[in-house]
Design an enzyme around this catalytic site. Structure first.
Site, PDB file in Angstrom:
ATOM      1  N   LYS A 122     -49.070 -30.981  36.623  1.00  0.00           N
ATOM      2  CA  LYS A 122     -48.507 -29.669  36.037  1.00  0.00           C
ATOM      3  C   LYS A 122     -47.452 -29.937  35.075  1.00  0.00           C
ATOM      4  O   LYS A 122     -47.168 -29.326  34.303  1.00  0.00           O
ATOM      5  CB  LYS A 122     -47.926 -29.152  37.330  1.00  0.00           C
ATOM      6  CG  LYS A 122     -48.929 -28.562  38.306  1.00  0.00           C
ATOM      7  CD  LYS A 122     -49.388 -27.452  37.824  1.00  0.00           C
ATOM      8  CE  LYS A 122     -50.663 -27.067  38.881  1.00  0.00           C
ATOM      9  NZ  LYS A 122     -51.293 -25.886  38.519  1.00  0.00           N
TER      10      LYS A 122
ATOM     11  N   GLU B 192     -60.259 -14.684  38.292  1.00  0.00           N
ATOM     12  CA  GLU B 192     -61.386 -15.600  38.559  1.00  0.00           C
ATOM     13  C   GLU B 192     -62.541 -14.699  39.455  1.00  0.00           C
ATOM     14  O   GLU B 192     -63.720 -15.074  39.169  1.00  0.00           O
ATOM     15  CB  GLU B 192     -61.083 -16.770  39.385  1.00  0.00           C
ATOM     16  CG  GLU B 192     -61.798 -18.075  39.024  1.00  0.00           C
ATOM     17  CD  GLU B 192     -61.031 -19.414  39.375  1.00  0.00           C
ATOM     18  OE1 GLU B 192     -60.550 -20.119  38.458  1.00  0.00           O
ATOM     19  OE2 GLU B 192     -60.738 -19.765  40.528  1.00  0.00           O
TER      20      GLU B 192
ATOM     21  N   GLU C 114     -52.378 -24.513  24.027  1.00  0.00           N
ATOM     22  CA  GLU C 114     -53.133 -23.275  24.442  1.00  0.00           C
ATOM     23  C   GLU C 114     -52.566 -22.312  25.690  1.00  0.00           C
ATOM     24  O   GLU C 114     -53.140 -21.319  25.468  1.00  0.00           O
ATOM     25  CB  GLU C 114     -54.504 -23.625  24.697  1.00  0.00           C
ATOM     26  CG  GLU C 114     -54.861 -23.887  25.867  1.00  0.00           C
ATOM     27  CD  GLU C 114     -54.422 -25.440  26.404  1.00  0.00           C
ATOM     28  OE1 GLU C 114     -54.261 -26.361  25.685  1.00  0.00           O
ATOM     29  OE2 GLU C 114     -54.147 -25.611  27.553  1.00  0.00           O
TER      30      GLU C 114
ATOM     31  N   CYS D 216     -57.870 -24.424  38.582  1.00  0.00           N
ATOM     32  CA  CYS D 216     -56.495 -24.277  38.988  1.00  0.00           C
ATOM     33  C   CYS D 216     -55.991 -25.715  39.045  1.00  0.00           C
ATOM     34  O   CYS D 216     -54.664 -25.750  38.845  1.00  0.00           O
ATOM     35  CB  CYS D 216     -56.538 -23.833  40.450  1.00  0.00           C
ATOM     36  SG  CYS D 216     -57.185 -22.354  40.642  1.00  0.00           S
TER      37      CYS D 216
ATOM     38  N   GLU E  71     -49.291 -29.966  32.093  1.00  0.00           N
ATOM     39  CA  GLU E  71     -49.919 -28.778  31.799  1.00  0.00           C
ATOM     40  C   GLU E  71     -48.862 -27.946  30.985  1.00  0.00           C
ATOM     41  O   GLU E  71     -49.385 -27.054  30.219  1.00  0.00           O
ATOM     42  CB  GLU E  71     -50.396 -28.036  33.169  1.00  0.00           C
ATOM     43  CG  GLU E  71     -51.314 -26.790  32.691  1.00  0.00           C
ATOM     44  CD  GLU E  71     -51.468 -26.103  34.053  1.00  0.00           C
ATOM     45  OE1 GLU E  71     -52.868 -25.828  34.239  1.00  0.00           O
ATOM     46  OE2 GLU E  71     -50.902 -25.988  35.033  1.00  0.00           O
TER      47      GLU E  71
ATOM     48  N   GLU F 251     -64.262 -12.636  36.925  1.00  0.00           N
ATOM     49  CA  GLU F 251     -64.911 -13.587  36.044  1.00  0.00           C
ATOM     50  C   GLU F 251     -66.377 -14.014  36.920  1.00  0.00           C
ATOM     51  O   GLU F 251     -67.480 -13.967  36.167  1.00  0.00           O
ATOM     52  CB  GLU F 251     -63.998 -14.770  35.649  1.00  0.00           C
ATOM     53  CG  GLU F 251     -64.642 -15.707  34.280  1.00  0.00           C
ATOM     54  CD  GLU F 251     -63.924 -16.863  34.412  1.00  0.00           C
ATOM     55  OE1 GLU F 251     -62.646 -17.129  35.014  1.00  0.00           O
ATOM     56  OE2 GLU F 251     -64.243 -17.434  33.163  1.00  0.00           O
TER      57      GLU F 251
ATOM     58  N   SER G  75     -63.997 -21.866  34.659  1.00  0.00           N
ATOM     59  CA  SER G  75     -63.140 -20.565  34.277  1.00  0.00           C
ATOM     60  C   SER G  75     -62.024 -20.673  33.093  1.00  0.00           C
ATOM     61  O   SER G  75     -61.703 -21.586  33.161  1.00  0.00           O
ATOM     62  CB  SER G  75     -62.442 -20.050  35.709  1.00  0.00           C
ATOM     63  OG  SER G  75     -61.726 -19.313  35.378  1.00  0.00           O
TER      64      SER G  75
ATOM     65  N   CYS H 298     -54.135 -29.869  46.836  1.00  0.00           N
ATOM     66  CA  CYS H 298     -52.720 -29.853  46.617  1.00  0.00           C
ATOM     67  C   CYS H 298     -51.706 -30.431  47.629  1.00  0.00           C
ATOM     68  O   CYS H 298     -50.768 -30.924  47.391  1.00  0.00           O
ATOM     69  CB  CYS H 298     -52.024 -28.225  46.224  1.00  0.00           C
ATOM     70  SG  CYS H 298     -52.928 -27.581  44.944  1.00  0.00           S
TER      71      CYS H 298
END
Lengths: 164, 586
Positions: free
Chosen positions: B361, B282, B369, B302, B364, B285, B322, B507
């Protein structure tokens, strides 16, 4: 109120949608806008299908769940259009004592719908009501303007068969 | 803040509190606990459940103390016969509509309703309804709802609408038919739920719980053909102890590692290590976009709750987000490529388990992808902190007796920068530690960026770097995220780099974290204490910048090539997509 999306396809016109957008624009940003907008929407479309509630939610920038919460709370709002034949089973005190509940379930079974719903072919819609003023005839069912009194559940099927 | 003080008597004891304080809070300051159910401070203040009623001298009826403000000379009684009778009857009526399968309920021993019944000495339920069938709605990947246990407190609704401003659930219908659900009673997987799980940690009963995936992990551990690898997220080490009654903010990293080893995992790695890779990617980037006139602000990726929110509610932000996978996904990706290669294990035989503070998560790990070029999904099962806690208990591991263990080294060395990922602002600070040093030169950059720390919803800072000012923002809780997005869109806010976390505080306060009762949440700085434990660990770490991590250096040198390079892109990046907000087609 049936907790489902209307089985009848949405047939709103661009004119109707334009009218709704005008109402939304008038109320946007005001506290308590949901009720008057939904009332107007029901006046315009005759009922509050999911497509219309999404327009209201997007327009007022409030969650769809909030719009649906209001629409499903008030008996005055309906999620389904009215059928060609509007059935109304009276659940007022006199009719109820005389067995209106079993009458209602006979209609429900015959048509496969619950109060507030419409048959997929759009022919019958079902509602319950409170006293049509014909207590002497209890229990009473109305189909459009026809009044049927002193009914028993077994009479429901043949009566409905008369409506084509 | 109103500085005016008000004096009153609570149970004949004189108390002086600031004006605007509620009776419930004033009573607490005088040492009196008033039981409550629907009250979640700052989130659900509706005085609906009537459990917290008290007697106020001169008032016509009992008042709901959670929303009733104090006034001068007020005389409050919190424990009279009238109050006790009212609370008991209210609770009995609530219980009459609650399916009481307490022995087999997920919330069994830590249910707020059961606690209330116990505290009020309810020894029989006079109006018990034994005919309540379960009403399971388990369409979503991350949670299961059972409305037969719902007490209609609306804490989940408030957190979804106010804290997260997603508003996918609400009260539907009315009277006895009232129930919490989505619009048109659609299933949760058909609406724009972001899977954050904040509703679960807000729920006082077992009506909401995460989807329990522990059985799948146990099955993998019992399968001799599977090489089962585990990695906990940064925040787990400062919250897992709460599952075993430890004080909020206890750092149990060593015991956690030992527990994972004793559960039978073949390798115990650390998602912190992957977080360092996230910063490398990141950060690269960001520097690339900064130096080449790319799309700014760069927004972090994230938090899968934020990503899902963005895809459904703010797809215009797609170019700014990102392309980095989340640390969880980078972790799985490195295990099934780098580690598989080094250890000589077929990636198909590796079963990756992550332990996350997060329910999103779980969603996710199923995202297509994320799939690796070798055909594997990076992570097989994502457990919440709570699920790991249950696995440890079920395995008979006495947590406080466990020795301190060490992560397996190949993907188990990390930096302080990775540790603080678990708190809002931590990803930003971690990125700044690397990026600013890259821009200013080694030894010239500050190590700590206190401006982006803390539990405020939105934190802004700007840093003067050689040749440019870098403006950054860290926001957590989707309500705050939305405020920042509105500002960015309207041109009122200008940032180069933004960190978004779906859950308030990041988190450490995720939807998968140990559930604390409302009386703890209302009167403890849960987020602050958990975050402080992360910053304390960071301060003691030998490496505090991600690029100093020797593992990171080795893996780039031996395997990935350059940060942001071709191979890194194949393995550690992905493409996020616009998603439908409403599904009217079904």
């Amino acid at each position: 109120m049936p907790n489902c999306k209307s089985v009848v396809p949405y047939r709103g016109t661009p004119e109707q949608e334009e009218r709704l957008q005008q109402v939304i624009a008038q109320h946007k940003g005001q506290p308590g806008a949901t009720m008057p907008v939904l009332q107007a929407a029901q006046e315009i479309f005759g009922y509050l299908p999911e497509e219309v509630q999404i327009m209201v939610a997007e327009g007022l920038e409030i969650p769809l769940s909030e719009v649906y919460g209001v629409a499903s709370f008030y008996a005055q709002f309906t999620l389904n259009p009215k059928g060609k034949y509007q059935i109304s089973v009276c659940l007022g005190t006199a009719c109820y004592v005389k067995g209106a509940a079993s009458l209602l379930s006979a209609v429900e079974q015959k048509l496969g719908i619950v109060p507030g719903a419409i048959t997929p072919d759009g022919k019958f819609s079902l509602d319950s009501c409170r006293c049509v003023g014909a207590c002497g005839l209890a229990p009473v069912m109305m189909i459009n303007n026809d009044v049927y009194g002193r009914l028993t559940p077994d009479q429901v099927g043949p009566i409905l068969d008369n409506y084509k | 803040m109103d500085s005016k003080m008000v004096s009153l008597h609570i149970n004949d004891i004189p108390v002086t509190v600031p004006a605007g304080t509620t009776v419930l809070e004033a009573a607490r300051s005088a040492g009196f606990n008033i039981p409550s159910l629907c009250f979640l401070k700052g989130i659900n203040e509706i005085g609906a459940c009537r459990i917290c009623v008290v007697e106020v001298k001169g008032a016509r009826s009992l008042v709901a103390s959670c929303v009733y403000p104090v006034s001068e000379g007020m005389e409050v009684y919190t424990n009279t016969e009238r109050v006790r009778k009212s609370r008991r009857l209210t609770l009995e009526l609530i219980l009459s509509n609650h399916r009481m399968d307490c022995l087999t309920c997920a919330r069994n021993s830590h249910c707020e309703l059961r606690q209330l019944a116990s505290d009020m000495n309810i020894d029989a339920v006079r109006y018990a309804n034994d005919d309540l069938p379960p009403q399971i709605e388990d369409s979503a990947l991350h949670l299961v709802r059972d409305n037969s246990k719902c007490v209609l407190c609306r804490r989940c609704v408030a957190v979804c609408r106010k804290t997260q401003e997603v508003g996918v659930i609400g009260p539907n219908d009315r009277g006895f038919a009232t129930h919490i659900g989505c619009a048109f009673d659609r299933d949760l997987n058909e609406v724009d739920c972001v899977s954050c799980g904040q509703c679960i940690v807000a729920c006082p009963t077992g009506a909401l719980q995460e989807r329990d995936d522990t059985g799948k992990v146990l099955a993998a551990l019992a399968d001799p053909k599977k090489h089962v690898v585990v990695g906990p997220a940064p925040s787990i080490r400062v919250t897992l102890g709460e599952c075993f009654g430890m004080p909020v903010g206890s750092n149990v990293e060593g015991k956690m590692v030992s527990a994972l080893r004793r559960l039978g995992f073949d390798k115990v790695f650390d998602v912190d290590t992957a977080a360092d890779f996230t910063i490398m990617e990141e950060g690269t980037e960001f520097l690339h976009r900064l130096e080449n006139g790319g799309e700014l602000p760069l927004i972090t990726s994230c938090s899968p709750g934020w990503i899902r929110y963005m895809e459904q509610h703010a797809p215009d932000m797609l170019p700014y987000v990102s392309s980095c996978k989340s640390p969880q996904q980078m972790f799985g990706s490195l295990v099934k490529t780098y580690y598989a290669e080094k250890a000589g294990i077929d990636p198909e035989d590796i079963f990756v388990v992550s332990v996350m503070p997060c329910t999103a998560k779980k969603y996710e790990v199923k995202r297509e992808e994320q799939r690796l070029p070798n055909g594997c999904m990076p992570v097989d099962i994502s457990l919440t902190t709570r699920e790991l806690g249950r696995m440890i208990t079920q395995a008979g591991l006495l947590f406080d007796h466990l020795p301190d263990g060490q992560f397996d080294e190949m993907l188990g060395v990390s930096t302080g920068a990775a540790t603080i990922f678990g708190a809002s602002g931590g990803v930003m600070e971690a990125a700044l530690r690397t990026v600013v040093e890259k821009l200013t030169g080694a030894g010239m950059a500050p190590l700590e960026y206190h401006e982006v720390r803390g539990m405020e919803g939105v934190k802004e800072a700007s840093y003067e770097l050689p040749g440019r000012t870098v403006r950054v923002c860290a926001a957590s809780g989707l309500h705050n995220v939305k405020r920042v997005l509105d500002g960015v869109r309207s041109g009122k806010l200008h940032f180069d780099f933004i960190e978004f976390m779906a859950c308030p505080g990041g988190c450490i306060n995720g939807g998968g974290q140990p559930i604390q009762h409302a009386d703890v949440r209302n009167f403890t700085d849960l987020k602050g204490l958990r975050a402080a434990a992360l910053y304390a660990q960071d301060a003691d770490m030998p490496y505090r910048r991600s690029h100093e991590n020797p593992i990171v250096q080795t893996v780039y040198q031996d395997f990935l090539g350059e940060p942001g390079g071709h191979k890194a892109h194949d393995l550690l990046h992905c493409t996020y997509i616009k998603q439908q907000k409403y599904r009217t087609d079904s």
